[in-house]
Design a protein around this motif. Sequence first.
Motif, PDB file in Angstrom:
ATOM      1  N   LYS A 263       0.800  -1.226   0.000  1.00 27.80           N
ATOM      2  CA  LYS A 263       0.000   0.000   0.000  1.00 27.80           C
ATOM      3  C   LYS A 263       0.838   1.285   0.000  1.00 27.80           C
ATOM      4  O   LYS A 263       0.293   2.359  -0.183  1.00 27.80           O
ATOM      5  N   ALA A 264       2.114   1.189   0.234  1.00 28.01           N
ATOM      6  CA  ALA A 264       2.929   2.400   0.382  1.00 28.01           C
ATOM      7  C   ALA A 264       4.202   2.314  -0.454  1.00 28.01           C
ATOM      8  O   ALA A 264       4.753   1.238  -0.677  1.00 28.01           O
ATOM      9  N   LYS A 265       4.643   3.487  -0.909  1.00 28.80           N
ATOM     10  CA  LYS A 265       5.920   3.573  -1.631  1.00 28.80           C
ATOM     11  C   LYS A 265       6.574   4.915  -1.314  1.00 28.80           C
ATOM     12  O   LYS A 265       5.917   5.876  -0.910  1.00 28.80           O
ATOM     13  N   VAL A 266       7.871   4.985  -1.500  1.00 23.60           N
ATOM     14  CA  VAL A 266       8.632   6.222  -1.345  1.00 23.60           C
ATOM     15  C   VAL A 266       9.356   6.494  -2.660  1.00 23.60           C
ATOM     16  O   VAL A 266       9.645   5.586  -3.426  1.00 23.60           O
TER      17      VAL A 266
ATOM     18  N   VAL B 273       6.255  10.328  -0.276  1.00 23.11           N
ATOM     19  CA  VAL B 273       5.672   9.083   0.224  1.00 23.11           C
ATOM     20  C   VAL B 273       4.253   9.011  -0.313  1.00 23.11           C
ATOM     21  O   VAL B 273       3.533  10.007  -0.337  1.00 23.11           O
ATOM     22  N   SER B 274       3.849   7.824  -0.732  1.00 25.92           N
ATOM     23  CA  SER B 274       2.500   7.606  -1.226  1.00 25.92           C
ATOM     24  C   SER B 274       1.900   6.426  -0.477  1.00 25.92           C
ATOM     25  O   SER B 274       2.562   5.396  -0.301  1.00 25.92           O
TER      26      SER B 274
ATOM     27  N   ALA C 284       2.382  12.646   0.027  1.00 23.75           N
ATOM     28  CA  ALA C 284       3.061  13.727   0.736  1.00 23.75           C
ATOM     29  C   ALA C 284       4.462  13.834   0.154  1.00 23.75           C
ATOM     30  O   ALA C 284       5.171  12.832   0.029  1.00 23.75           O
ATOM     31  N   SER C 285       4.840  15.054  -0.225  1.00 22.39           N
ATOM     32  CA  SER C 285       6.172  15.221  -0.821  1.00 22.39           C
ATOM     33  C   SER C 285       6.752  16.561  -0.420  1.00 22.39           C
ATOM     34  O   SER C 285       6.035  17.496  -0.072  1.00 22.39           O
ATOM     35  N   GLY C 286       8.068  16.634  -0.464  1.00 22.58           N
ATOM     36  CA  GLY C 286       8.783  17.861  -0.160  1.00 22.58           C
ATOM     37  C   GLY C 286       9.747  18.178  -1.289  1.00 22.58           C
ATOM     38  O   GLY C 286      10.292  17.275  -1.928  1.00 22.58           O
ATOM     39  N   PHE C 287       9.943  19.466  -1.537  1.00 20.08           N
ATOM     40  CA  PHE C 287      10.797  19.917  -2.627  1.00 20.08           C
ATOM     41  C   PHE C 287      11.835  20.890  -2.080  1.00 20.08           C
ATOM     42  O   PHE C 287      11.587  21.600  -1.120  1.00 20.08           O
ATOM     43  N   TYR C 288      12.980  20.926  -2.741  1.00 19.33           N
ATOM     44  CA  TYR C 288      13.998  21.903  -2.407  1.00 19.33           C
ATOM     45  C   TYR C 288      14.713  22.266  -3.699  1.00 19.33           C
ATOM     46  O   TYR C 288      14.974  21.398  -4.543  1.00 19.33           O
ATOM     47  N   LYS C 289      15.036  23.551  -3.853  1.00 21.74           N
ATOM     48  CA  LYS C 289      15.670  23.997  -5.086  1.00 21.74           C
ATOM     49  C   LYS C 289      16.701  25.077  -4.776  1.00 21.74           C
ATOM     50  O   LYS C 289      16.414  26.017  -4.043  1.00 21.74           O
TER      51      LYS C 289
END
Length: 189
Positions: free
Chosen positions: A110-113, A160-161, A172-177
Amino acid sequence: MNLILHKTQMADLRYPNYPYDGLAEGGDWPDRGVFRDFYTRRPTQGAFFLQDKMVYGGMTANLGLRFDFFIQSSDLKQKQSSDQAAGKSIDGSQNNFSPRVGFNYPISDKAKVWFNYGHFYQLPEMQFMYMRATQASNAFGIIGNENLDFQKTVSYEFGVSYALSKDYVLNASGFYKDEYGKINSVREE
């Protein structure tokens, strides 16, 4: 593979009713205008990209490498001899390698990263390379820089899904640039 043969032209004449008393630069109406800029440049730009997808068990990895290049207009080589006397030289080309990495891994049924990372390069607008100081002696203008390099962005993403049901998924996800090599201007005295 990508190859672009640019032809960039500028024909700019502002305030044509006023006389021009700056440096002779060619172009039409050589004695008219407060601000003027006439040029034709033919630089070359291109890129090569390699990518491989690897699957090991449930993990999927995408690995890539991009090579970007820029070859400056050949007519600037003639201009370089006069600029070298002033201590300025023109780089003939710029090259960059850009890694790209992506991973996707199921933690359970059920989950993946996932994780993505990459370097991205973009040339500035060519007008910022080629603008010249051809204005009347009583005016201020912006002078281009033929040696401008690619603007660089380094980007990261982690996510993460989770499948809540067969119809709903929570992501849920996070970004950085990070960005480097942005264009700036400086007043020279």
